[in-house]
Design a protein around this motif. Sequence first.
Motif, PDB file in Angstrom:
ATOM      1  N   ASN A   1       2.691  -6.334  -7.620  1.00  0.00           N
ATOM      2  CA  ASN A   1       2.682  -5.503  -8.835  1.00  0.00           C
ATOM      3  C   ASN A   1       2.408  -4.046  -8.483  1.00  0.00           C
ATOM      4  OD1 ASN A   1       3.077  -7.799 -10.317  1.00  0.00           O
ATOM      5  ND2 ASN A   1       0.973  -7.926 -11.063  1.00  0.00           N
TER       6      ASN A   1
ATOM      7  N   ALA B   1      -2.273 -10.424  -5.814  1.00  0.00           N
ATOM      8  CA  ALA B   1      -3.207 -11.108  -6.712  1.00  0.00           C
ATOM      9  C   ALA B   1      -2.464 -12.122  -7.567  1.00  0.00           C
ATOM     10  CB  ALA B   1      -3.897 -10.095  -7.608  1.00  0.00           C
TER      11      ALA B   1
ATOM     12  N   ASP C   1       0.538  -0.848  -0.939  1.00  0.00           N
ATOM     13  CA  ASP C   1      -0.308  -1.281  -2.061  1.00  0.00           C
ATOM     14  C   ASP C   1      -0.583  -0.064  -2.917  1.00  0.00           C
ATOM     15  OD1 ASP C   1      -2.474  -2.348  -3.693  1.00  0.00           O
ATOM     16  OD2 ASP C   1      -2.601  -3.939  -2.177  1.00  0.00           O
ATOM     17  N   ASP C   2      -0.493  -0.224  -4.248  1.00  0.00           N
ATOM     18  CA  ASP C   2      -0.769   0.939  -5.087  1.00  0.00           C
ATOM     19  C   ASP C   2      -2.270   1.198  -5.207  1.00  0.00           C
ATOM     20  OD1 ASP C   2      -0.952  -1.416  -6.551  1.00  0.00           O
ATOM     21  OD2 ASP C   2      -0.601  -0.401  -8.454  1.00  0.00           O
ATOM     22  N   SER C   3      -3.076   0.223  -4.826  1.00  0.00           N
ATOM     23  CA  SER C   3      -4.520   0.431  -4.898  1.00  0.00           C
ATOM     24  C   SER C   3      -5.043   0.976  -3.569  1.00  0.00           C
ATOM     25  CB  SER C   3      -5.217  -0.880  -5.234  1.00  0.00           C
ATOM     26  OG  SER C   3      -6.556  -0.846  -4.784  1.00  0.00           O
ATOM     27  N   ARG C   4      -5.679   2.129  -3.652  1.00  0.00           N
ATOM     28  CA  ARG C   4      -6.211   2.759  -2.449  1.00  0.00           C
ATOM     29  C   ARG C   4      -7.306   1.888  -1.846  1.00  0.00           C
ATOM     30  NH1 ARG C   4      -9.153   8.307  -2.958  1.00  0.00           N
ATOM     31  NH2 ARG C   4     -10.298   8.197  -1.002  1.00  0.00           N
ATOM     32  N   VAL C   5      -8.112   1.288  -2.735  1.00  0.00           N
ATOM     33  CA  VAL C   5      -9.206   0.435  -2.259  1.00  0.00           C
ATOM     34  C   VAL C   5      -8.644  -0.754  -1.469  1.00  0.00           C
ATOM     35  CG1 VAL C   5     -11.036  -1.129  -3.023  1.00  0.00           C
ATOM     36  CG2 VAL C   5     -10.828   1.141  -4.031  1.00  0.00           C
ATOM     37  N   SER C   6      -7.574  -1.357  -1.967  1.00  0.00           N
ATOM     38  CA  SER C   6      -6.966  -2.470  -1.236  1.00  0.00           C
ATOM     39  C   SER C   6      -6.462  -2.020   0.121  1.00  0.00           C
ATOM     40  CB  SER C   6      -5.793  -3.056  -2.029  1.00  0.00           C
ATOM     41  OG  SER C   6      -6.279  -3.914  -3.001  1.00  0.00           O
TER      42      SER C   6
ATOM     43  N   MET D   1      -7.517   0.464   1.887  1.00  0.00           N
ATOM     44  CA  MET D   1      -8.687   0.715   2.735  1.00  0.00           C
ATOM     45  C   MET D   1      -9.231  -0.590   3.309  1.00  0.00           C
ATOM     46  SD  MET D   1     -10.683   3.478   0.343  1.00  0.00           S
ATOM     47  CE  MET D   1     -12.282   3.170   1.050  1.00  0.00           C
ATOM     48  N   MET D   2      -9.289  -1.620   2.453  1.00  0.00           N
ATOM     49  CA  MET D   2      -9.870  -2.889   2.899  1.00  0.00           C
ATOM     50  C   MET D   2      -8.997  -3.548   3.967  1.00  0.00           C
ATOM     51  SD  MET D   2     -11.266  -4.356  -0.713  1.00  0.00           S
ATOM     52  CE  MET D   2     -12.092  -5.800  -0.067  1.00  0.00           C
TER      53      MET D   2
END
Lengths: 338, 125, 203
Positions: B60, B87, B12-17, B19-20
């Motif tokens: 994405n 998403a 995932d390119d989102s670190r927050v994702s 982490m979750m």
Amino acid sequence: MFHLMQKLSFPEQQELVGKIWDSINSGLILIDSTGKVLFWNEWISMHSGIPCEFAVSRSLESLFPGGLSAAFKSAIKNASLHKLPIVLSNALHRSPLPLYPLPITPLEQDRLQQSIAISPIALSNEISLCLIQITDASLSIKRERVLQSYSKRMSLEAVTDALTGSNNRRFFDERFAVELGRAQRLQIPLSLIMLDVDYFKRYNDEYGHPAGDRVLIAIAQTLKTQLNRTTDVLARYGGEEFVIILPDSGVDGARIVAEKLRSAIIGLNIPHLASMIADHVTISIGIATCQSLVNSAAADLLEIADRALYSAKHGGRNCIRQLIVPELRPDSKFAALS
Amino acid sequence: MPNTIKTLLIVDDSRVSRMMIRTFVHAKYPQWIIIEAASGNEALQIVDRDTPNYCTMDINMPGLIGTDAAAQILTKYPGIRIVIFSANIQESHQSRAAALGAKFVGKPVTEKSVAQALGFFEGKE
Amino acid sequence: MNWLSELQIDGLTEVFNIGAGRAAASLSEIVCDEVQLSVPRLQLYNSSEINAATLTLNSLRLGAVKQRFSGPFSADAMLLFTEERALEIVHDMMGSQVSIEDVAEFEQEAMCELGNIILNACLSSIANLLNLTLESSLPSYTIGDTDGVLRGIISDANQPLMLVLHIDLSIENRHSQGLLVFLLSTSSLQKLVSHIDRFISGI
């Protein structure tokens, strides 16, 4: 208003609210969180043929069996779920509810064109309701049409040169930016022609300004008839200068067009005794051609066309000079030809 | 089965994702080894090096998009179970995932959506 | 940009991406075709820094759909599209039986609905993930020359901060870019940031 409400008894307050609802010239439906109707104003009664007394405490589904569009149902669901207002435009939904223009007849009738707004209403006691507002969209469509034809006329005036009826400088600037972007995006050639009337100041001095104006009008008309493609854009750049955008025209294409324009002006055969190079009106033409736009900015191409025109003037007038912006070498400005 | 140590790759390119997902997975399987990748290209390298058992894949992302990365991974390592975690919940992506033999789970990352992914990894469907 | 840490930006971008995913799903139902909608970039500006160049809006005219929302923090949320693109999108949404000239008369309403879908999806995504309740006004649509629209947006001295999300929208083979702009007061931004921090620390 607040003062008055205090004076009224509760039934009187209810009567007032009801009368206000019924006076509103658009449809109002208030539903609770289970989808049951709480209020329904006169407008809805008239256009649906269902009186308020009958509608209250029934669900919309049962009042309009099979008559609600899927989009309307999911909009109601989403508005209550997310507590956010939703609009259903007439453009995309036409007639979500079985409402009809007045007078309602027993015959088969087309539904009323509707624009719908759904607003969730949360009361402080956690009761949540939904207000559905319906307006007759055919009115706004008519209004929009009138406004549009008005604005079309206005915008036409704003981009037209008053004397020659050609496009003006402003229109040219807009279109040039668009065409430049298109050429860059699609990697296609773009040519720009800049031309002016030879010894025009001498013409004015000899024949007077009204005659000079007539020459400009004749030239604008002639240039326009010589441009065959609808995508070519002619504009009066200022004074006796005209500019032409030739999208998707390379070195040869632009040159052929320019030659046609030069001959057509000679063909007008407008006498010009004060000219130093001919006995009739002639034009000088500069062309800037970009085979494939790399990093050229609009200003660059304009400047190059201007330099080409300058060189045509100094090369004897009544002639064409073309400058080509080299491919893949945005650093060196251009290479001369002819 | 649930006690064996498994390796999960989170892409995932989102670190927050990331982490979750990591948090929800760790809450259920504290012994799992979790590796993260921030792009499809990075995921391909990690898969060659570490060959994880499972993988969650965003769609994405900059560079190689998730469904393409998943297709490449599954061609080379058909045994890896992949969940497309995105998403972008449109039908076309869900059917692309199914065609690849992967499972589609819609974001947001929640305990519930992660449980769906874990159910697929553990062969409950 | 020092207002937000990298992690906060990452968290916010992800929240908006989820919203964009929902919006795309709703739009694809309308156009009966796949819709790509993503939020690749998020930036925070002082409204004094804003002009067409910083926002990379190279168009003469802009359409703006606006909803004012309130809750633990309040903001004006706006979706900006270049006008010609807006018309193309509406055209796609209405189907090819309508000519592009006729689309203009429906533009106002249809853009309101398009903006409403995208803004609501983003707002509800914020509300769900950050676990808070937001209320919103109905959308309104304005159109005008780019500088005028931008001047109107930044003239509100009470909301000097702009959270700008660059949006990529493609329907069929048309590609378009828009901006999702949130105008916030300093205190609203602080509250938003504290909600994001709470969300991130809860992971």
